[in-house]
Design a protein around this motif. Sequence first.
Motif, PDB file in Angstrom:
ATOM      1  N   THR A  73       3.711   6.801  -4.104  1.00 41.15           N
ATOM      2  CA  THR A  73       3.078   6.253  -2.913  1.00 41.15           C
ATOM      3  C   THR A  73       2.497   7.332  -2.003  1.00 41.15           C
ATOM      4  O   THR A  73       3.204   8.254  -1.614  1.00 41.15           O
ATOM      5  N   PRO A  74       1.211   7.240  -1.646  1.00 46.94           N
ATOM      6  CA  PRO A  74       0.596   8.252  -0.769  1.00 46.94           C
ATOM      7  C   PRO A  74       1.167   8.186   0.643  1.00 46.94           C
ATOM      8  O   PRO A  74       1.879   7.239   1.007  1.00 46.94           O
ATOM      9  N   CYS A  75       0.833   9.193   1.452  1.00 51.76           N
ATOM     10  CA  CYS A  75       1.349   9.282   2.817  1.00 51.76           C
ATOM     11  C   CYS A  75       0.743   8.186   3.703  1.00 51.76           C
ATOM     12  O   CYS A  75      -0.211   7.513   3.324  1.00 51.76           O
ATOM     13  N   LEU A  76       1.297   8.035   4.902  1.00 43.34           N
ATOM     14  CA  LEU A  76       0.859   6.970   5.801  1.00 43.34           C
ATOM     15  C   LEU A  76      -0.607   7.112   6.188  1.00 43.34           C
ATOM     16  O   LEU A  76      -1.337   6.115   6.255  1.00 43.34           O
ATOM     17  N   THR A  77      -1.050   8.351   6.446  1.00 39.57           N
ATOM     18  CA  THR A  77      -2.447   8.562   6.834  1.00 39.57           C
ATOM     19  C   THR A  77      -3.391   8.157   5.710  1.00 39.57           C
ATOM     20  O   THR A  77      -4.421   7.512   5.937  1.00 39.57           O
ATOM     21  N   THR A  78      -3.042   8.525   4.491  1.00 40.36           N
ATOM     22  CA  THR A  78      -3.862   8.148   3.340  1.00 40.36           C
ATOM     23  C   THR A  78      -3.864   6.642   3.140  1.00 40.36           C
ATOM     24  O   THR A  78      -4.902   6.035   2.860  1.00 40.36           O
ATOM     25  N   THR A  79      -2.688   6.024   3.310  1.00 47.56           N
ATOM     26  CA  THR A  79      -2.586   4.567   3.166  1.00 47.56           C
ATOM     27  C   THR A  79      -3.452   3.858   4.198  1.00 47.56           C
ATOM     28  O   THR A  79      -4.169   2.903   3.877  1.00 47.56           O
ATOM     29  N   ALA A  80      -3.408   4.336   5.446  1.00 45.26           N
ATOM     30  CA  ALA A  80      -4.219   3.722   6.506  1.00 45.26           C
ATOM     31  C   ALA A  80      -5.711   3.878   6.198  1.00 45.26           C
ATOM     32  O   ALA A  80      -6.498   2.943   6.389  1.00 45.26           O
ATOM     33  N   THR A  81      -6.103   5.059   5.708  1.00 46.65           N
ATOM     34  CA  THR A  81      -7.505   5.288   5.355  1.00 46.65           C
ATOM     35  C   THR A  81      -7.921   4.410   4.181  1.00 46.65           C
ATOM     36  O   THR A  81      -9.036   3.866   4.159  1.00 46.65           O
ATOM     37  N   LEU A  82      -7.019   4.268   3.218  1.00 51.42           N
ATOM     38  CA  LEU A  82      -7.293   3.412   2.063  1.00 51.42           C
ATOM     39  C   LEU A  82      -7.588   1.983   2.510  1.00 51.42           C
ATOM     40  O   LEU A  82      -8.551   1.355   2.047  1.00 51.42           O
ATOM     41  N   PHE A  83      -6.793   1.486   3.437  1.00 44.80           N
ATOM     42  CA  PHE A  83      -7.023   0.133   3.952  1.00 44.80           C
ATOM     43  C   PHE A  83      -8.331   0.047   4.737  1.00 44.80           C
ATOM     44  O   PHE A  83      -9.109  -0.900   4.574  1.00 44.80           O
ATOM     45  N   ASN A  84      -8.582   1.045   5.577  1.00 53.58           N
ATOM     46  CA  ASN A  84      -9.805   1.031   6.393  1.00 53.58           C
ATOM     47  C   ASN A  84     -11.061   1.064   5.530  1.00 53.58           C
ATOM     48  O   ASN A  84     -12.072   0.422   5.864  1.00 53.58           O
ATOM     49  N   GLU A  85     -11.015   1.799   4.428  1.00 53.46           N
ATOM     50  CA  GLU A  85     -12.190   1.909   3.566  1.00 53.46           C
ATOM     51  C   GLU A  85     -12.331   0.706   2.634  1.00 53.46           C
ATOM     52  O   GLU A  85     -13.435   0.248   2.376  1.00 53.46           O
ATOM     53  N   ALA A  86     -11.214   0.201   2.124  1.00 50.84           N
ATOM     54  CA  ALA A  86     -11.268  -0.943   1.210  1.00 50.84           C
ATOM     55  C   ALA A  86     -11.412  -2.261   1.961  1.00 50.84           C
ATOM     56  O   ALA A  86     -11.910  -3.242   1.420  1.00 50.84           O
ATOM     57  N   LYS A  87     -10.924  -2.261   3.227  1.00 47.61           N
ATOM     58  CA  LYS A  87     -10.953  -3.468   4.055  1.00 47.61           C
ATOM     59  C   LYS A  87     -10.272  -4.635   3.346  1.00 47.61           C
ATOM     60  O   LYS A  87     -10.729  -5.778   3.403  1.00 47.61           O
ATOM     61  N   SER A  88      -9.152  -4.324   2.691  1.00 46.06           N
ATOM     62  CA  SER A  88      -8.416  -5.351   1.953  1.00 46.06           C
ATOM     63  C   SER A  88      -6.949  -4.962   1.857  1.00 46.06           C
ATOM     64  O   SER A  88      -6.614  -3.929   1.260  1.00 46.06           O
ATOM     65  N   TRP A  89      -6.077  -5.798   2.433  1.00 47.49           N
ATOM     66  CA  TRP A  89      -4.641  -5.561   2.296  1.00 47.49           C
ATOM     67  C   TRP A  89      -4.193  -5.755   0.856  1.00 47.49           C
ATOM     68  O   TRP A  89      -3.300  -5.061   0.358  1.00 47.49           O
ATOM     69  N   LYS A  90      -4.822  -6.724   0.175  1.00 53.21           N
ATOM     70  CA  LYS A  90      -4.459  -7.004  -1.208  1.00 53.21           C
ATOM     71  C   LYS A  90      -4.680  -5.780  -2.081  1.00 53.21           C
ATOM     72  O   LYS A  90      -3.801  -5.386  -2.868  1.00 53.21           O
ATOM     73  N   PHE A  91      -5.853  -5.147  -1.948  1.00 51.98           N
ATOM     74  CA  PHE A  91      -6.145  -3.956  -2.731  1.00 51.98           C
ATOM     75  C   PHE A  91      -5.226  -2.805  -2.333  1.00 51.98           C
ATOM     76  O   PHE A  91      -4.729  -2.068  -3.192  1.00 51.98           O
ATOM     77  N   THR A  92      -4.988  -2.636  -1.033  1.00 51.93           N
ATOM     78  CA  THR A  92      -4.140  -1.548  -0.557  1.00 51.93           C
ATOM     79  C   THR A  92      -2.720  -1.672  -1.101  1.00 51.93           C
ATOM     80  O   THR A  92      -2.137  -0.699  -1.602  1.00 51.93           O
ATOM     81  N   LEU A  93      -2.149  -2.867  -1.023  1.00 52.89           N
ATOM     82  CA  LEU A  93      -0.785  -3.082  -1.529  1.00 52.89           C
ATOM     83  C   LEU A  93      -0.737  -2.897  -3.040  1.00 52.89           C
ATOM     84  O   LEU A  93       0.237  -2.350  -3.580  1.00 52.89           O
ATOM     85  N   PHE A  94      -1.780  -3.344  -3.718  1.00 55.47           N
ATOM     86  CA  PHE A  94      -1.839  -3.134  -5.169  1.00 55.47           C
ATOM     87  C   PHE A  94      -1.865  -1.643  -5.489  1.00 55.47           C
ATOM     88  O   PHE A  94      -1.164  -1.174  -6.401  1.00 55.47           O
ATOM     89  N   ALA A  95      -2.671  -0.868  -4.758  1.00 58.09           N
ATOM     90  CA  ALA A  95      -2.770   0.570  -4.993  1.00 58.09           C
ATOM     91  C   ALA A  95      -1.424   1.256  -4.771  1.00 58.09           C
ATOM     92  O   ALA A  95      -1.028   2.139  -5.541  1.00 58.09           O
ATOM     93  N   LEU A  96      -0.705   0.857  -3.721  1.00 52.20           N
ATOM     94  CA  LEU A  96       0.601   1.450  -3.437  1.00 52.20           C
ATOM     95  C   LEU A  96       1.606   1.121  -4.536  1.00 52.20           C
ATOM     96  O   LEU A  96       2.360   1.985  -4.993  1.00 52.20           O
ATOM     97  N   ALA A  97       1.639  -0.146  -4.951  1.00 52.41           N
ATOM     98  CA  ALA A  97       2.582  -0.565  -5.988  1.00 52.41           C
ATOM     99  C   ALA A  97       2.262   0.102  -7.325  1.00 52.41           C
ATOM    100  O   ALA A  97       3.157   0.563  -8.048  1.00 52.41           O
ATOM    101  N   TYR A  98       0.963   0.180  -7.631  1.00 52.17           N
ATOM    102  CA  TYR A  98       0.561   0.792  -8.901  1.00 52.17           C
ATOM    103  C   TYR A  98       0.931   2.268  -8.942  1.00 52.17           C
ATOM    104  O   TYR A  98       1.443   2.760  -9.955  1.00 52.17           O
ATOM    105  N   SER A  99       0.663   3.002  -7.843  1.00 53.58           N
ATOM    106  CA  SER A  99       0.964   4.440  -7.826  1.00 53.58           C
ATOM    107  C   SER A  99       2.459   4.694  -7.985  1.00 53.58           C
ATOM    108  O   SER A  99       2.865   5.611  -8.704  1.00 53.58           O
ATOM    109  N   PHE A 100       3.294   3.863  -7.349  1.00 53.60           N
ATOM    110  CA  PHE A 100       4.744   4.025  -7.492  1.00 53.60           C
ATOM    111  C   PHE A 100       5.167   3.743  -8.933  1.00 53.60           C
ATOM    112  O   PHE A 100       5.964   4.486  -9.520  1.00 53.60           O
ATOM    113  N   GLY A 101       4.630   2.657  -9.507  1.00 51.63           N
ATOM    114  CA  GLY A 101       4.983   2.322 -10.878  1.00 51.63           C
ATOM    115  C   GLY A 101       4.548   3.388 -11.864  1.00 51.63           C
ATOM    116  O   GLY A 101       5.304   3.763 -12.776  1.00 51.63           O
TER     117      GLY A 101
END
Length: 611
Positions: free
Chosen positions: A564-592
Amino acid sequence: MNCHSGTTAIKATKAVKRVALIGMPNTGKSTLFNRLTGATAFVGNWPGVTVDLLQAHININHETVEFVDLPGIYDLNGFSEDEKVVQYFLESFGVDLVIVILNAAQIDRQIRIALQIKALGLPAIILLNMADEAKYYGVEIQVNELSKRLELPVFLLSAKYGRGYERAYREICQKLAESVTTHKITNLKNCLSEKADISVEEMENILTGAVQMPSQIAVNITQQIDRILLHPILGLPLFFAGMFAVFWVVWNVGLPSQDIMDKITGWLQTNAIEPLVSPLPKLAQDFIVNGLWGGLATVASFVPLLVLFFMIMAVLEDSGYLSRSAYLMDAFMAKLGLDGRSFVMQMMGFGCNVPALMGTRVMRSKALRLLTMLVIPFALCAARLQVFVFIIAAVVPNGNGVLVLFSLYLLSFVAAIVTAALFQGVFKNEEPFVLELPPYRVPTLKHVLLRGWGEVKQFLTRASGFITLGCVAVWVVTNLPLGATGLNTIGGQIGQFLSPIMEPIGINPYLTLALLFGVIAKEVVVGSLAVIYGLGADAVTNQIAGTVTFIQAYSFCIFCLLYTPCLTTTATLFNEAKSWKFTLFALAYSFGLAWVASFIFYQSALALGFK
């Protein structure tokens, strides 16, 4: 309706005048911005570096002037995210002056933007940057004639070396002194469609007789170097050999500097921190010395290494070499649903994932943006670099750590390739890839030093709050309940609770706790280890060397690289993707992916008899 009816002139009653810098990518806008304002904006030698609005305020003519460095664009009528940023800015904010920066050596392809700005009725001056390169390539420009035809002031300039800068600066001051109104486009789309759709014939009419372009640029140093570095067989091996050299220098020159910083922070602790806190209760002393100071001092020991790292990257970027990595990797990336720009963004993430994620705005295809954003967090950023150097130095003997460190760099690309292969069917990209390679340039020492210091300053500014918060939080959970030690503390219990997940990948409760706080910021991992063990940097290194095997340490590094990336990266990921669904998927995928990769390595190593 004509264009001027769409341009609103407002009396300049405001205290701050505004100047906007506009131009194509890689024309030296950020370099000029830095020279004008004294700022340290990120300067790189590839398209799409400036992806947000950089602002700075300076005093001109005894009044405050705001300079805004807009993203590099190819056309005011474009549709990419960065072009939309410029369009929105011109419609939403008034400007007193527009500085149009063109590459003098490519004026035949870049004059369109200048003509669009003129057609919009905005007050402007034209700066033909890189005039030294244009002269070298045999480009001859009659500045006075071109200025007459454009009906705008035109100046030759080398923002990098400062040649022609004083004349251009005086003109900027003069234009601002004359400015009594601000200009804002009230209906940009209508204006662009009516007046700013510049034809090829119109551009040729402006340039013919005023600009002499060589019929064929002679073979030059850039072409000779590219015959080797862009060779279809040798190109990629040479690229990765160069990156290995970067890690070799970081390891063999940067790592010894840690010992110097350790001695400095150790001296400060013994002679300043400990005497200062000695009147306080024992618990408070422990919190300040072993909690707050211990964590911060451990992180600070890596500052010289990071300065060196960023300076080397500045040389590679400003020279024009890293932009060629996009060309080298494009054919391979295309098979994975990505393109050369995705590789460039991956390289940008080498310093920090945040600007790399923002850099995806240069991509018009949403699918390409999302797939690229999914792989960028796997880049070996500077924060992870210090974690790996710290761990590897403790467990790898005989100076072979650089090989281990480089293997993690390669693994970051493997993770990106696997991810792209898995999801290219989900994120289908059909956008063509066009890249204009800049000539090789010799970076100036000033730019290299500014880049090294500027990046580290940004790094520390961004991370210092997280590092402090993380060290405080780690001290709290490793010292409560009062009197408890080791695995009996809250932190120890958290580590034990997660043991069923982390033991199969060889990560003990102490390292687990450090990774848990690393979600705040990866820089916290190193600081938290010092706090968890309650020791200084050298003592922590010895502790890890005595309790963690090589395969455990490497599994830890794999997990830290991919999880899982850091909080700043996660926030930027959400701001750029404009999707919580994609952001949560990215976090779960990276951990897995991190867990699976660490599990495969660790269990395979055990099965082969390694310990």
